[in-house]
Design a protein around this motif. Sequence first.
Motif, PDB file in Angstrom:
ATOM      1  N   LYS A  86      50.756  51.840  48.813  1.00 29.33           N
ATOM      2  CA  LYS A  86      50.243  52.825  48.160  1.00 29.33           C
ATOM      3  C   LYS A  86      48.691  53.092  48.722  1.00 29.33           C
ATOM      4  O   LYS A  86      48.125  54.252  48.328  1.00 29.33           O
ATOM      5  CB  LYS A  86      50.050  52.895  46.646  1.00 29.33           C
ATOM      6  N   GLU A  87      48.344  52.469  49.752  1.00 27.09           N
ATOM      7  CA  GLU A  87      46.933  52.303  49.888  1.00 27.09           C
ATOM      8  C   GLU A  87      46.692  53.290  51.115  1.00 27.09           C
ATOM      9  O   GLU A  87      47.731  53.223  52.172  1.00 27.09           O
ATOM     10  CB  GLU A  87      46.265  51.068  50.484  1.00 27.09           C
ATOM     11  N   LEU A 113      40.754  45.893  50.753  1.00 25.20           N
ATOM     12  CA  LEU A 113      40.608  45.493  49.362  1.00 25.20           C
ATOM     13  C   LEU A 113      41.840  44.894  49.025  1.00 25.20           C
ATOM     14  O   LEU A 113      41.708  43.642  48.215  1.00 25.20           O
ATOM     15  CB  LEU A 113      40.119  46.491  48.454  1.00 25.20           C
ATOM     16  N   SER A 114      43.049  45.355  49.136  1.00 20.80           N
ATOM     17  CA  SER A 114      44.158  44.795  48.821  1.00 20.80           C
ATOM     18  C   SER A 114      44.530  43.685  49.473  1.00 20.80           C
ATOM     19  O   SER A 114      45.216  42.606  48.658  1.00 20.80           O
ATOM     20  CB  SER A 114      45.412  45.738  48.888  1.00 20.80           C
ATOM     21  N   ILE A 115      44.325  43.579  50.731  1.00 22.91           N
ATOM     22  CA  ILE A 115      44.661  42.314  51.637  1.00 22.91           C
ATOM     23  C   ILE A 115      43.691  41.297  50.997  1.00 22.91           C
ATOM     24  O   ILE A 115      44.318  39.822  50.856  1.00 22.91           O
ATOM     25  CB  ILE A 115      44.373  42.473  52.876  1.00 22.91           C
ATOM     26  N   VAL A 124      35.425  40.147  46.728  1.00 20.62           N
ATOM     27  CA  VAL A 124      34.137  40.995  46.554  1.00 20.62           C
ATOM     28  C   VAL A 124      33.855  41.698  47.962  1.00 20.62           C
ATOM     29  O   VAL A 124      34.054  40.983  48.956  1.00 20.62           O
ATOM     30  CB  VAL A 124      33.085  39.960  46.430  1.00 20.62           C
ATOM     31  N   MET A 125      33.685  42.871  47.709  1.00 23.45           N
ATOM     32  CA  MET A 125      33.220  43.629  49.211  1.00 23.45           C
ATOM     33  C   MET A 125      31.952  44.380  48.426  1.00 23.45           C
ATOM     34  O   MET A 125      32.392  45.414  47.694  1.00 23.45           O
ATOM     35  CB  MET A 125      34.385  44.666  49.421  1.00 23.45           C
ATOM     36  N   PRO A 126      30.805  44.321  49.153  1.00 28.13           N
ATOM     37  CA  PRO A 126      29.778  44.889  48.793  1.00 28.13           C
ATOM     38  C   PRO A 126      29.687  46.297  49.263  1.00 28.13           C
ATOM     39  O   PRO A 126      29.867  46.399  50.240  1.00 28.13           O
ATOM     40  CB  PRO A 126      28.506  43.919  49.153  1.00 28.13           C
ATOM     41  N   SER A 137      32.748  45.998  45.278  1.00 28.15           N
ATOM     42  CA  SER A 137      33.989  46.639  45.178  1.00 28.15           C
ATOM     43  C   SER A 137      35.235  45.474  45.022  1.00 28.15           C
ATOM     44  O   SER A 137      35.044  44.416  45.945  1.00 28.15           O
ATOM     45  CB  SER A 137      34.215  47.573  46.386  1.00 28.15           C
ATOM     46  N   SER A 138      36.213  45.396  44.102  1.00 26.48           N
ATOM     47  CA  SER A 138      37.253  44.513  44.036  1.00 26.48           C
ATOM     48  C   SER A 138      38.206  45.026  43.329  1.00 26.48           C
ATOM     49  O   SER A 138      38.071  45.900  42.280  1.00 26.48           O
ATOM     50  CB  SER A 138      36.480  43.337  43.303  1.00 26.48           C
TER      51      SER A 138
END
Length: 371
Positions: free
Chosen positions: A156-157, A165-167, A262-264, A290-291
């Motif tokens: 769905k990405e 983010l999904s990986i 985490v992704m800033p 972001s997470s």
Amino acid sequence: MKISIPIALFLLVFTAEQSIAQNFYKNEPLILAEKEQAAILTGKNWQENRWRISPQIAHDTLKLKLYSSMEDVGFRTDKDSIKFKIKVGETKSFYVKMGAVEPAHTIFAAEPFIWDIISYGKERRRKDIRIFYEQANHSYFDSLRRLYPLDQVLIKERTDMDKVLSIMNWTHHQWKHDGNKSPKKNDAISILEEVKEGGRFPCFAYSIVLRDQLTAHGYQARVVYIKTKDLETRKGSPGHVVTEVFLKDLKKWVFLDGQFNVMPTLGGKPLNGAEFQHALSKNYDQVVLSSKDMVDKKEYTDFVYDYLYYFDTALDNRILPVKERYTVDGKKSLMLVPTGAAHPTKIGFWNSVIDYCLYTSSLNDFYAAPK
């Protein structure tokens, strides 16, 4: 007992929880306790047994270092609790009554956290420095996709950011972190096979699996070792390991921490490691982690901030025999060093020598787009 705890931000006012504010001693709030251990609230999380009630200490003070101008804090005993909303420069105090002794005068004092303001150069990229990345069509990644497929994870990405983010989320949830054990081999398939047998591993294992899964799905990715300013003399661990990925649609490198999921980002834009350090130091309030999980920004900042000083990564990420990998003057890695900072040559905590790095202070060297 004096303790210094770095905390984050927000709110003001002084309030009490439950009916505690109705009890006063010497015109200040009074709370009750039977046991001497108390919990401290910083941000959103209570830290159990973080404080010892000490009536024998006059004006027992907890020093709080705020990441921003205001924050929620609290104090909880086995009988009562109280919450404060405090801002930089303020002190808030109350008494704790334990048994027949004189109530303990307890003070919260808020000070600003001192950010480490660092800078890098933007000199033209050195022509002799190049970082190589493996391609998704390598047979190893055919095996990784077959053994550990992510089709349903990504179905769905649509954007690169969402896919990454999904990986990362998939990687994060494969095992529970254990900093005392290491995998037998440093590749995703080997690590994940050990995980099937109950293996649990440190930060670098997350970074390797995440790098390999990202590569398998068409991204250029690399393991990045982040280190503290005092890595040569620090008594505790001076390093952490993360991943960076090049997002094709945004044409930029992005910092990922698989251990913490985490992704800033700042203003909706994902950040690389150097940008992340700068954003925390200058715009803490606006930084978003972001997470796919709920991540506490204050807690993660407590953990990661000191490590965001030196960054190093391999010059060659291809699957090749060691002797065939690209080096420059015999050096296999590139280290990004803040302008004017020392070039570290050892890591005292691990009793190891840093003799494998080229040094640069140029963002154009370290964050060059992959060829």
